[in-house]
Design an enzyme around this catalytic site. Structure first.
Site, PDB file in Angstrom:
ATOM      1  N   SER A   1      11.667 -27.057  47.724  1.00 25.37           N
ATOM      2  CA  SER A   1      10.150 -27.072  46.719  1.00 25.37           C
ATOM      3  C   SER A   1       9.162 -28.224  47.209  1.00 25.37           C
ATOM      4  O   SER A   1       8.542 -28.255  47.585  1.00 25.37           O
ATOM      5  CB  SER A   1       9.845 -25.653  46.581  1.00 25.37           C
ATOM      6  OG  SER A   1      10.458 -24.915  46.778  1.00 25.37           O
TER       7      SER A   1
ATOM      8  N   GLU B   1     -12.880 -10.365  39.647  1.00 26.38           N
ATOM      9  CA  GLU B   1     -12.457 -10.710  37.977  1.00 26.38           C
ATOM     10  C   GLU B   1     -11.884 -11.912  37.513  1.00 26.38           C
ATOM     11  O   GLU B   1     -11.556 -12.322  37.469  1.00 26.38           O
ATOM     12  CB  GLU B   1     -12.303  -9.580  37.387  1.00 26.38           C
ATOM     13  CG  GLU B   1     -13.519  -8.751  37.368  1.00 26.38           C
ATOM     14  CD  GLU B   1     -13.651  -8.032  38.135  1.00 26.38           C
ATOM     15  OE1 GLU B   1     -14.134  -7.111  38.595  1.00 26.38           O
ATOM     16  OE2 GLU B   1     -12.623  -7.823  39.557  1.00 26.38           O
TER      17      GLU B   1
ATOM     18  N   ASP C   1     -20.649   7.650  32.896  1.00 31.47           N
ATOM     19  CA  ASP C   1     -19.651   6.647  34.157  1.00 31.47           C
ATOM     20  C   ASP C   1     -18.369   7.054  34.145  1.00 31.47           C
ATOM     21  O   ASP C   1     -17.620   7.040  34.972  1.00 31.47           O
ATOM     22  CB  ASP C   1     -19.475   5.588  33.836  1.00 31.47           C
ATOM     23  CG  ASP C   1     -21.165   5.012  34.173  1.00 31.47           C
ATOM     24  OD1 ASP C   1     -21.609   5.315  35.380  1.00 31.47           O
ATOM     25  OD2 ASP C   1     -21.514   3.575  33.809  1.00 31.47           O
TER      26      ASP C   1
END
Length: 627
Positions: free
Chosen positions: A40, A371, A429
């Site tokens: 990598s 988020e 809610d």
């Protein structure tokens, strides 16, 4: 655009040589540690060579100088080549690279800020672009400086949705000081990546996200030099360099082969090193010097000693939601320090983070409903102590970004969070919007401070304290109005609880916060009518919990404690109190919390239904007194 000048042939050759030297270092260091990711590293060797020895501007002797260009290695498993680049640049001897992954070495398996040239910990994939975007946003809009931000992403991690959240953010804000490099080496850990080497599809996707997308041969140093030049001179949008590379490049019989991810080369290593050495035209010391002309234009910043611009101004008994007081406190500290900023995920009218806009609209960053990127940008914004950032949204939605938050702790980040709408007290809610795991989540973060203020006065002070507290800070706020219980001049401290109600005849101690503190007071009044006096403690911080105050007061009431929290039973206030008294004899704790996934309904009804209201507290006190 500034005209492009092709580098001299000797410069091109030296950049090629540096790339192969970085490969050799990566092989040798992973051989000694018997683990790591040399293949990598190899795919990105030319990218690192051009970046560190031709393109980036930085002081080798001061890696975190505020005017330096920034580099974020999102594919953190390629750490050996990052370490090798800094060593070749002259920051430390290349011999130290052989300490890779040793217990007493800071050259860890993935980068962390234990190293003075690493801004953030990486390795949990998909987070580097968000952090880099946060850095770039600060550079462009607050520092107004010339430094640029580079982040190198693996093609495998580009499957992470957080990458695309970040790309959208960077494009939306026109972060032309940001360059995202994608190392498209085709191979993941176990198989080919989903797009393999379909470079046109990569280009199409990045262009659709508003980037200047450049496809290059990632092993052609001249193409890379030209692409970075274009990135530096592109205005109004960020650039993505899509580098077609091969895993294990220049490793005979290993290049572009399966089953070499995350493995030292073993008995193949010396043969590969001999081959790479044979490719070097100048195996001796570098002629190129990594120090480039630096515009030292990042302003001096002072983010210490942050204070409210005015003390709290409330009346005892006044009904104010702590989420509203949070916004007030945020605006007050912003008025006193121009480096206080707020980030939110399209919840600013509910969290009241929007109040900072009354002080300075430019210090509010809208991150929209993304988020993970919201948190990543916040981490980036606080790097090198450039801002004091507050990230706000519903407490329950921060659970989506738990990985970013924990990586923030690994990154030694000073980032503040406010989670509003904690618990069933939000009402109709329903459970999807109720923060019921947030205290447990933030308590689990190493070095974190968890504030749970109970009224408007303590909330403003929590904001002030968080701004000056190292590490991850979390402030839990509530939706309902709650009465002001503290005088405006009350003093608060991290880890210091407050006794709200007491008498010499108290028979039990109730530890509660915010909405449950109100219920505890009602319960205490009811109990007093039948001759049972109880003491009430407001913890203020759940982590660190004030063990001394809790133990002292528990002993004065015969060791009987009832904890009440608008949270699930696991990991919250009750467990914090249990941990505080675990080594004490003759103390009994009864926890009241939300025992099941709750239903929708009026706030008062839900508080009573799930046993954390006055009625449940009275019953719990009567029960514990029988023990």
């Amino acid at each position: 655009m500034a005209s492009y000048h092709k580098p001299e042939s000797n410069t091109i050759q030296e950049l090629k040589d540096i790339a192969n030297k970085l490969r050799i270092h990566s092989i040798r260091s992973t051989q000694v540690s018997k683990s790591g990711h040399p293949t990598s590293c190899s795919s990105m060797a030319e990218i690192m060579s051009v970046l560190f020895f031709h393109t980036m501007r930085y002081k080798v002797s001061v890696p975190k100088d505020p005017s330096n260009d920034r580099f974020v290695l999102s594919k953190g498993h390629a750490a050996p080549i990052l370490y090798a680049a800094w060593a070749e640049a002259g920051l430390f001897p290349t011999s130290e690279l052989l300490n890779l992954r040793k217990l007493d070495s800071d050259l860890e398996g993935h980068p962390t800020p234990r190293l003075n040239f690493v801004d953030v910990g990486t390795g949990s994939l998909g987070q580097g672009v968000s952090v880099a975007a946060g850095m770039a946003y600060v550079g462009k809009n607050y520092d107004k400086a010339n430094y640029r931000v580079y982040t190198l992403v693996g093609d495998g991690e580009s499957a992470e949705g957080s990458i695309w959240e970040a790309l959208n953010f960077a494009s939306y804000y026109g972060l032309d000081n940001l360059c995202v490099i994608v190392d498209v080496n085709r191979l993941g850990q176990t198989q080919a990546t989903s797009l393999a080497h379909n470079m046109e599809l990569y280009r199409t996707r990045l262009e659709a996200f508003g980037f200047n997308a450049l496809v290059v041969d990632g092993h052609d140093v001249e193409e890379l030099v030209k692409a970075f030049h274009e990135a530096q001179n592109t205005r109004g949008r960020p650039t993505a360099i899509l580098a077609k590379t091969f895993k294990g490049k220049n490793f005979p019989d290993i290049e572009d082969a399966d089953n070499w991810h995350g493995k030292a080369l073993g008995d193949r290593a010396e043969g590969v090193v001999r081959h790479l050495t044979s490719l070097l035209k100048n195996p001796g010391p570098l002629a190129l010097h990594p120090q480039k002309p630096l515009a030292e234009d990042a302003p001096s910043v002072n983010i210490t000693g942050i204070k409210l611009s005015a003390p709290p101004n409330y009346k005892i008994g006044e009904m104010i939601a702590t989420r509203v007081a949070y916004g007030t406190g945020l605006a007050k500290i912003a008025a006193n320090n121009d480096r206080v900023i707020a980030l939110d995920g399209d919840m600013k009218s509910s969290t009241f983070s929007e109040k900072i806009k009354t002080v300075d609209p430019t210090r509010y960053i809208e991150c929209f409903i993304a988020e993970q990127n919201l948190v990543g940008v916040g981490i980036g914004a606080t790097c090198r102590d450039r801002t004091v950032a507050f990230v706000s949204t519903f407490a329950t939605f921060l659970t989506r970004a738990f990985d970013q938050i924990r990586m923030g702790a690994i990154s030694q980040t000073n980032l503040n969070f406010c989670g509003s709408h904690g618990g069933v007290s939000i009402g109709e809610d329903g459970p999807s919007q109720m923060g019921l795991e947030d205290l447990a989540m933030f308590r689990s973060i190493p070095g974190s401070t968890v504030f749970y203020p109970s009224d408007a006065v303590s909330t403003e002070r929590a904001v002030e304290l968080a701004a000056n507290t190292k590490g991850i800070c979390f402030i839990r706020t509530s939706r309902p109005n709650t009465p002001v219980i503290y005088k405006n001049d009350a003093v608060f401290a991290v880890g210091k609880a407050n006794v709200i109600r007491s008498s010499p005849k108290d028979q039990a101690l109730i530890v509660a916060a915010a909405v449950t503190l109100t219920e505890a007071t009602l319960a205490a009044d009811q109990l007093a009518k039948v001759g049972i006096n109880v003491r009430i403690v407001d913890p203020f911080t759940i982590k660190p919990i004030d063990a001394a105050t809790i133990i002292k007061n528990a002993r004065e009431v015969n060791g009987r404690i009832v904890t009440v929290e608008d949270h699930y039973p696991e990991g919250g206030l009750g467990d914090a109190v249990l941990a505080a008294v675990a080594a004490e004899r003759d103390i009994v704790v009864k926890k009241l919390a939300i025992p099941v996934v709750p239903r929708s309904g009026p706030s008062a009804v839900l508080i009573d239904l799930y046993g954390i209201g006055a009625r449940g507290i009275v019953a719990a006190v009567n029960e514990i007194l029988k023990l």
